[in-house]
Enzyme design. Structure first.
Site, short mmCIF file in Angstrom:
data_model
loop_
_atom_site.label_atom_id
_atom_site.label_comp_id
_atom_site.label_asym_id
_atom_site.label_seq_id
_atom_site.Cartn_x
_atom_site.Cartn_y
_atom_site.Cartn_z
N LYS A 1 0.85 -1.20 0.00
CA LYS A 1 0.00 0.00 0.00
C LYS A 1 0.88 1.24 0.00
CE LYS A 1 -4.58 1.01 1.80
NZ LYS A 1 -5.23 1.20 0.51
N GLU B 1 -7.27 -5.54 -10.40
CA GLU B 1 -8.16 -4.91 -9.42
C GLU B 1 -8.52 -3.52 -9.92
OE1 GLU B 1 -6.40 -4.00 -5.59
OE2 GLU B 1 -4.39 -4.00 -6.42
N1 PLP Z 1 -6.99 -2.65 -3.51
C1 PLP Z 1 -6.55 -1.39 -3.42
C2 PLP Z 1 -5.74 -0.87 -4.53
C3 PLP Z 1 -6.88 -0.61 -2.30
O1 PLP Z 1 -6.46 0.65 -2.20
C4 PLP Z 1 -7.67 -1.17 -1.28
C5 PLP Z 1 -7.99 -0.39 -0.09
O2 PLP Z 1 -7.41 -0.54 0.95
C6 PLP Z 1 -8.10 -2.49 -1.42
C7 PLP Z 1 -7.75 -3.21 -2.54
C8 PLP Z 1 -8.93 -3.12 -0.36
O3 PLP Z 1 -8.16 -3.50 0.74
P1 PLP Z 1 -8.80 -3.58 2.18
O4 PLP Z 1 -9.92 -4.53 2.08
O5 PLP Z 1 -7.70 -4.12 3.02
O6 PLP Z 1 -9.21 -2.23 2.56
C1 COI Z 2 -9.35 1.83 1.67
O1 COI Z 2 -10.32 1.19 1.30
O2 COI Z 2 -9.05 1.95 2.86
C2 COI Z 2 -8.48 2.46 0.71
O3 COI Z 2 -7.36 2.77 1.07
C3 COI Z 2 -8.94 2.76 -0.63
C4 COI Z 2 -8.74 4.18 -0.98
C5 COI Z 2 -8.92 4.27 -2.45
C6 COI Z 2 -9.68 5.08 -0.26
#
Ligand code: PLP
Ligand code: COI
Length: 340
Positions: free
Chosen positions: A184, A220
């Protein structure tokens, strides 16, 4: 706890300055003890590594008010672990995982009046982040870092709440093989700004990125993983080394298999087979599960049988179960809910 006087149900996904945030500094090879501050501004040198070479990463998680009035977070240990891995890949000193969870608790507790009430449709979004702060002009990692967490109350990530979205297949790539798609890092989002602006201009809610090497497999979107439902009711999610290991997706796959008794498969998904799925959704902390009704590939439309009016039935079951767990209506698997 008296809540802030806010029209919670009208909140979108935006920044609202709350009362307290957490800050810790890494200097001389060690993290200081850290603590809460009211100061939302950061002052740094013009040559700070984050400004010149984008040495920054972040996390996202939420705090919820449960049906019986408790304040809880969803799986903060997994955010701590993912940020740890991200930091190592970016040559940053990882923030200790136990301290991460402790800091999350402190920020939620200090901003409890900002945690939206049960049933309001809003939640408190927490944004942990870590960046190189000392001046760096030759390309190398910083020596000094700051770790912060702020909180902001949010509504749905996509306008219209849970109305099915229309996506487009992007001509841009999100992540390279052997690159940084699986962490991230802020840089992944910087490169997605132009594609998302273009997609919005063309009337789409988000981009579907394909794998950069062959452009035949589904990766994604800019901010969420994909979930598909097969015509016989199984759940499929793309497997790739260059997508973010979404905590929501991992939780939903567990829910599908262990709670709902569905077939749940993580495997490569070829773009060619997308037209054969019955339902499609985006999953993430911000997105929760946002249903996708249609995907447009250079003018060619893939319309899912679930349509443009509501979530498909399997997506809905997943959504209801996940949000039920988060809001305390359904018993959570061991360790998923952390009470503040
Ligand atoms: N993919 C991306 C590129 C993201 O920014 C996020 C957000 O966090 C996710 C997937 C989903 O991840 P999570 O379910 O851990 O929030
Ligand atoms: C999240 O879901 O926490 C993310 O970081 C996604 C972002 C595009 C807001």
């Amino acid at each position: 706890m008296e809540k802030k006087d806010i029209k919670w149900s009208e909140l979108g996904f935006g920044y609202v300055k709350t009362d307290k945030r957490y800050v810790a500094n890494f200097r001389n090879g060690a993290w200081d003890e850290g603590g809460l501050t009211e100061d939302a501004d950061i002052v740094m040198n013009e040559c700070a590594c984050v400004l010149q070479y984008a040495q920054t990463c972040f996390e996202g998680l939420k705090a919820y008010t449960t049906e019986d009035g408790r304040t809880v977070c969803f799986r903060p240990d997994l955010n701590a672990a993912r940020m740890y891995d991200t930091a190592l890949r970016l040559e940053m000193p990882p923030f200790p995982k136990e301290r991460f969870v402790e800091a999350v608790k402190q920020v939620v507790k200090a901003n409890e009046a900002w945690v939206p009430p049960y049933g309001s449709g809003a939640t408190l979004y927490l944004r942990p982040y870590l960046f190189g702060i000392n001046p760096v002009i030759g390309v190398k990692p910083a020596d000094e870092y700051q770790f912060r967490i702020f909180a902001t109350p949010v509504g749905p990530y996509f306008k219209g709440g849970v109305k099915p979205l229309t996506l487009c297949v992007s001509d841009f790539d999100r992540a390279a093989p052997h690159g940084t798609g699986h962490i991230k890092a802020g840089l992944n989002y910087a490169m997605s700004l132009h594609p998302i602006v273009e997609a919005h201009k063309a009337g789409f809610a988000e981009n579907m990125y394909l794998d950069a090497a062959t452009r035949t497999k589904v990766e994604e979107t800019g901010g969420a993983n994909f979930l598909f439902v097969t015509k016989d009711g199984g759940v499929v999610t793309p497997k790739s080394d260059s997508i973010l290991p979404s905590i929501t997706r991992r939780s939903l796959m567990y829910v599908a298999k262990e709670i709902l008794g569905l077939k749940a498969e993580e495997r490569e998904v070829h773009f060619d087979e997308v037209k054969d799925f019955a339902e499609c959704g985006l999953c993430g902390t911000a997105a929760v599960i946002s249903p996708v009704g249609k995907i447009v590939d250079h003018g060619k439309e893939i319309a899912f049988p679930s349509g443009m009016d509501e979530m498909g039935p399997v997506t809905k079951k997943l959504y209801d179960t996940l949000t039920g767990i988060q809001m305390g209506r359904i018993e959570a698997p061991e360790g998923w809910i952390v009470e503040i």
